[in-house]
Design an enzyme around this catalytic site. Structure first.
Site, PDB file in Angstrom:
ATOM      1  N   ALA A 269       0.404  -4.720   8.055  1.00 48.04           N
ATOM      2  CA  ALA A 269      -0.877  -4.365   7.454  1.00 48.04           C
ATOM      3  C   ALA A 269      -0.981  -2.852   7.383  1.00 48.04           C
ATOM      4  O   ALA A 269      -0.169  -2.142   7.974  1.00 48.04           O
ATOM      5  CB  ALA A 269      -2.029  -4.917   8.278  1.00 48.04           C
ATOM      6  N   GLU A 305      -5.495  -2.245  12.936  1.00 47.15           N
ATOM      7  CA  GLU A 305      -5.829  -1.498  11.706  1.00 47.15           C
ATOM      8  C   GLU A 305      -7.245  -0.945  11.790  1.00 47.15           C
ATOM      9  O   GLU A 305      -7.506   0.175  11.357  1.00 47.15           O
ATOM     10  CB  GLU A 305      -5.665  -2.387  10.467  1.00 47.15           C
ATOM     11  CG  GLU A 305      -4.299  -3.039  10.321  1.00 47.15           C
ATOM     12  CD  GLU A 305      -3.121  -2.093  10.467  1.00 47.15           C
ATOM     13  OE1 GLU A 305      -3.258  -0.900  10.144  1.00 47.15           O
ATOM     14  OE2 GLU A 305      -2.049  -2.552  10.927  1.00 47.15           O
TER      15      GLU A 305
HETATM   16  N1  PHE Z   1       0.519   2.124   9.423  1.00 49.82           N
HETATM   17  C1  PHE Z   1       0.738   0.704   9.427  1.00 49.82           C
HETATM   18  C2  PHE Z   1       0.300   0.229  10.804  1.00 49.82           C
HETATM   19  O1  PHE Z   1       1.018   0.248  11.763  1.00 49.82           O
HETATM   20  C3  PHE Z   1       2.136   0.274   9.217  1.00 49.82           C
HETATM   21  C4  PHE Z   1       2.696   0.519   7.860  1.00 49.82           C
HETATM   22  C5  PHE Z   1       3.605   1.536   7.667  1.00 49.82           C
HETATM   23  C6  PHE Z   1       2.349  -0.280   6.809  1.00 49.82           C
HETATM   24  C7  PHE Z   1       4.164   1.765   6.438  1.00 49.82           C
HETATM   25  C8  PHE Z   1       2.913  -0.061   5.575  1.00 49.82           C
HETATM   26  C9  PHE Z   1       3.820   0.943   5.399  1.00 49.82           C
HETATM   27  O2  PHE Z   1      -0.797  -0.045  11.035  1.00 49.82           O
HETATM   28 ZN    ZN Z   2      -0.518   1.262  13.021  1.00 40.62          ZN
END
Ligand code: PHE
Ligand code: ZN
Length: 876
Positions: A269, A305
């Site tokens: 996500a 998230e």
């Molecule tokens: N930032 C997201 C998470 O860990 C992970 C993610 C990274 C999703 C790259 C898509 C692309 O919550």
């Molecule tokens: Zn994250």
């Protein structure tokens, strides 16, 4: 596609951006193959940036249509545009508006980065460097801007139009079949947090009242017909919002919070501001289709998230080297949330199991890297267990060292100082140092040194003096690029368990040890515990207070004792696991398993202990996995020998404890209608563990019990575990049950993923051919990441005997898939290739076969940077 041979990027080369973007107005005219993107950037020279620098904007495969400065069209030599870069060598002023029009093709986007289509909806994924596939932009996390986004689309094709922030306007485009929506996000953010969604989606709505009394509109968007499956996710969201207020004092900051579930997604996500985009897997659940693990996964990812809104969004990362600043911290926060919502010890056990399986193996192999890397070629490849899970462990240790109040004071200071900024690990650590007055410089080595420390501990009892001396030695093994290490600061939680099973007082030189934690900071150190009246058994690294490999002089008898009496539930679990692990190691090395009585006795005691909850028992009695045994053996591993040892032990336990497991199986039967709560899930886990042990001999009775459960189950957990039991036996019931399962859930992609996985996990020589056939199955597609992971990913990651077949066919198969997939989706291909990360621990024949397969990949022309990077580092 970007440069085939990307240059290494170094943390030490960081320079502030030369140009800032004060605000950006985006206009998207959505079209399946020709989406027009108009971007108006209010650019301003950064006073802190390089003097007189040109404007250089990132792109990735872009087609430029038009460029204007302050409304005037630009031509020819005043700029240079390639698909990957837009350069204004001589900017007209120190502040101006640059208008850029690009055309992008979302239908052709199979990488699922940038703007793409999924189930004929439009969606975006920008972290880490996907925004540059939409428009030219300074695509780096330290450029924060206020985004306003207008989205326009055909109303019949995309009745729903979503963006970051709050909706400010919407309407029809006169005289056309199109409509539009304008979204404004008042919080400055980096481009990786940008998102938009357009399509035909159903919405479930709810609301949340923040503690300061603001009403937030909550929406979860799913495919039509799936509305009823989003209820648990919505509930988890509201609980997360409340928890962050209570546990961290963090309130939500927009009028809306939307989540969209999509079927095609590279990861779990994404925390885009006010508009999270989720893999279906972490939103949709019903008792019939989702397991208990799925429910807890949804709860954890929804929370994760959401928590990013403060740790990631309000305070973001200065550069991608600081990725753990948001990820490690946010994983820690979601782990704490789940601990509070469920059982803390059981959650800790599950997290440590996952940490060891994914991160310890990473740390032990050629892909090892520090929690904060200092160099990378492809940032996509650093969304790793080390950054996430070890990153969370580092935050947890900080809390252990500083105590509840010190930790909270540090977090508060961090929020206060850096809200609205792009911060670094140094900023984070300084907040805790300043809030508590503690020098954390040695502690900060956890961010810089890779490798799992080995802590070697032995004890000496002095009956006359009533003292117990603990001698501790620490060593961090060499890892790529880091041949030698410094001693770390290791918080070691411990207890001294007396003969009556109770903790004896813990005092060093007659001074009580606060919170039961001693700090190991030197290569060799002794701790003299005083005031004891009997020889204690030390319970070490309680709650897994530090992510280390512990080598101790405890005997099997000591462990049996701890398994029965330790006041720390984690160490009761660990004691019994360690007994099993030592046996399995010996069994795998010598081909014959040591005597099983001690383990059987310990297991029997745990099964019978009425003070323990079912979920705990299920964790304690689940034998260490093949991967963990292999990791502990560390070299010359023969996966067949590991499997055989484990099978022998399972048989021995299943036979010796048959009566106890049969009693447990009946006692743990459901008493009411299905509920996904932790305690009901724990009962199912223990019942299903019993089912597995009862069927381990493959007896007609055991198989019949599994078949009966498979047919009568009213929930996915019970049904799929029964099916898993059947698939591990070469019996006619197996194919019949697989077929019945498929027929029942044919239209349910997430369930069919499970069907693929079960077959990929069968530990038998026919599995590879079965998988090759399944790849031709109409339900399989290389275009859908969940499908690839469920079949090929599961094979490579969780079927060690067949992936590492001695004839090399498993390795060859996986690298062939990697090469085919690389042209479509390099990120998913690279992740699949990373399952070779443990190949060096294999015995010579299998090691050579893995190396051959990796070399073939490395030598293939035209590789993506993602796959090239993994292949090169794996071969190291
Ligand atoms: N930032 C997201 C998470 O860990 C992970 C993610 C990274 C999703 C790259 C898509 C692309 O919550
Ligand atoms: Zn994250």
């Amino acid at each position: 596609m970007r440069d085939a041979e990307p240059k290494a990027i170094h943390l030490s080369d960081y320079r502030p951006p030369a140009w800032l973007v004060d605000k950006v107005d985006l206009d998207f005219s959505l079209h399946p193959s020709q989406t027009r993107v108009t971007s108006k950037l209010s650019l301003r020279r950064n006073p802190a940036g390089a003097l007189g620098a040109p404007v250089v904007l990132d792109g990735d495969g872009l087609t430029l249509v038009r460029l204007a400065i302050d409304g005037k069209p630009m031509a020819g030599p005043s700029f240079e545009a390639t698909p990957d870069r837009l350069t204004l060598a001589h900017p007209p002023a120190d502040a101006f508006v640059l208008e850029i029009e690009t055309l992008v093709d979302p239908t052709a986007n199979t990488q699922l980065m940038g703007l793409y289509r999924t189930s004929s909806n439009y969606c975006t994924q920008c972290e880490p460097e996907g925004f540059r596939r939409i428009t030219y932009y300074p695509d780096r996390p330290d450029v924060l801007s206020v985004f306003t986004t207008r989205v326009e689309a055909d109303e019949a094709e995309s009745p729903v139009l979503l963006g970051n922030g709050n909706l400010v306007e919407s309407g029809k485009v006169d005289g056309t079949s199109r409509h539009y929506a304008v979204w404004h996000d008042p919080w400055p953010k980096p481009s990786y947090l940008f998102a938009l969604v357009g399509g035909r989606l159903a919405k479930i709505s709810d609301s949340f009242l923040t503690r300061s009394g603001r009403e937030v509109e909550l929406g979860i968007y799913v495919e039509h017909g799936k509305e009823a499956r989003a209820g648990y996710a919505m509930d988890a969201l509201k609980r997360s919002m409340r928890w962050d207020e209570e546990a961290f004092g963090r309130e939500y900051d927009l009028d809306v919070f939307n989540i969209v579930a999509v079927s095609d997604f590279n990861m779990g996500a994404m925390e885009n501001k006010g508009l999270n985009v989720f893999n279906d897997k972490y939103v949709l659940a019903t008792p019939e289709t989702a397991t208990d693990a799925d429910y807890s996964g949804i709860e954890g990812v929804i929370a994760h998230e959401y928590f990013h809104n403060w740790t990631g969004n309000r305070i973001t990362c200065r550069d991608w080297f600081q990725l753990c600043l948001k990820e490690g911290l946010t994983v820690f926060r979601d782990q704490e949330f789940s601990s509070d919502e469920r059982s803390r010890p059981v959650k800790r056990i599950a997290d440590v199991r996952a940490l060891k399986a994914a991160q310890f193996t990473e740390d032990q192999g050629p892909l090892a890297h520090p929690v904060r890397p200092e160099t990378y070629r492809e940032i996509n490849n650093f969304y790793t267990a080390t950054v996430y899970e070890k990153g969370a462990e580092v935050v947890r240790m900080l809390k252990t060292l500083l105590g509840e109040a010190g930790f909270r004071a540090g977090m508060d200071l961090y929020f206060e100082r850096h809200d609205g900024e792009a911060a670094t690990i140094e900023d984070f650590v300084a907040s805790f140092a300043d809030a508590t007055g503690r020098d954390l410089s040695q502690f900060a080595l956890w961010y810089a040194q890779s490798g799992t420390p080995v802590l070697t501990v032995s004890g000496a009892w002095d009956a006359e003096a009533g003292t117990y001396r603990l001698d501790v030695a620490q060593e961090v093994p060499p890892t790529p690029g880091q041949p030698t290490k410094k001693p770390m600061l290791i918080p070691l939680a411990l207890g001294l368990v007396g003969p009556d099973g109770r903790d004896q007082p813990l005092a060093l030189g007659n001074v009580p040890v606060e919170n039961g934690v001693v700090e190991v900071s030197e290569a060799r150190q002794s701790f003299l515990f005083t005031g004891l009246d009997a020889r204690p058994v030390p319970s070490l690294n309680r709650g897994f207070s530090a992510p280390v490999n512990l080598v101790s002089d405890l005997t099997e008898a000591d462990r049996v004792f701890l398994a029965a009496h330790d006041a720390d539930p984690f160490n009761r679990f660990d004691a019994i696991q360690r007994i099993a692990l030592e046996m399995l190691k010996t069994g795998a090395r010598t081909g014959s398993l040591p005597a099983t009585e001690a383990l059987v006795t310990a297991a029997r005691a745990i099964l019978a202990d009425t003070t323990l909850d079912a979920a705990f028992k299920a964790q304690a009695l689940a034998l260490p996995g093949e991967g963990e045994v292999a990791r502990e053996l560390a070299k010359d591993v023969d996966p067949d020998a590991v499997f055989a040892a484990r099978k022998t032990l399972r048989l021995a336990m299943g036979t010796a404890l048959e009566g106890a497991f049969a009693t447990t199986y009946s006692a743990m039967a459901a008493t009411g209608p299905f509920s996904p709560d932790a305690s009901s899930a724990g009962r199912r886990a223990l019942r299903n563990l019993s089912l597995d042990f009862l069927a381990v001999t493959g007896s007609a009775e055991g198989i019949a019990r599994a078949k009966a459960q498979f047919e009568a189950a009213d929930n996915m957990t019970d049904r799929i575990t029964a099916l898993a039991v059947l698939t591990q036996h070469e019996v006619p019931e197996r194919e019949a049950a697989l077929q019945a399962f498929y027929d029942r859930f044919e239209r349910d992609a997430l369930v069919i993923d499970k069907w693929f996985t079960l077959q990929a996990q069968i530990a038998a020589p026919g599995t590879l051919d079965r998988i090759k056939d399944l790849m031709l199955h109409p339900a399989f597609s290389l275009g859908n990441p969940n499908r690839v992971r469920s079949l090929v990913g599961a094979f490579a990651a969780t079927n060690p005997t067949q992936f590492n077949r001695a004839d090399g066919a498993g390795h060859e198969f996986v690298t062939d898939v990697v090469l085919t997939l690389d042209g479509k989706n390099p990120q998913v291909a690279a992740r699949l290739l990373a399952s070779f990360k443990t190949f060096r621990q294999l015995e010579p024949v299998r090691r050579a076969s893995a190396e051959r397969a990796l070399r073939k990949v490395a030598e293939t022309p035209g590789l993506s940077p993602d796959v090239a990077d993994i292949a090169t580092r794996a071969l190291g």
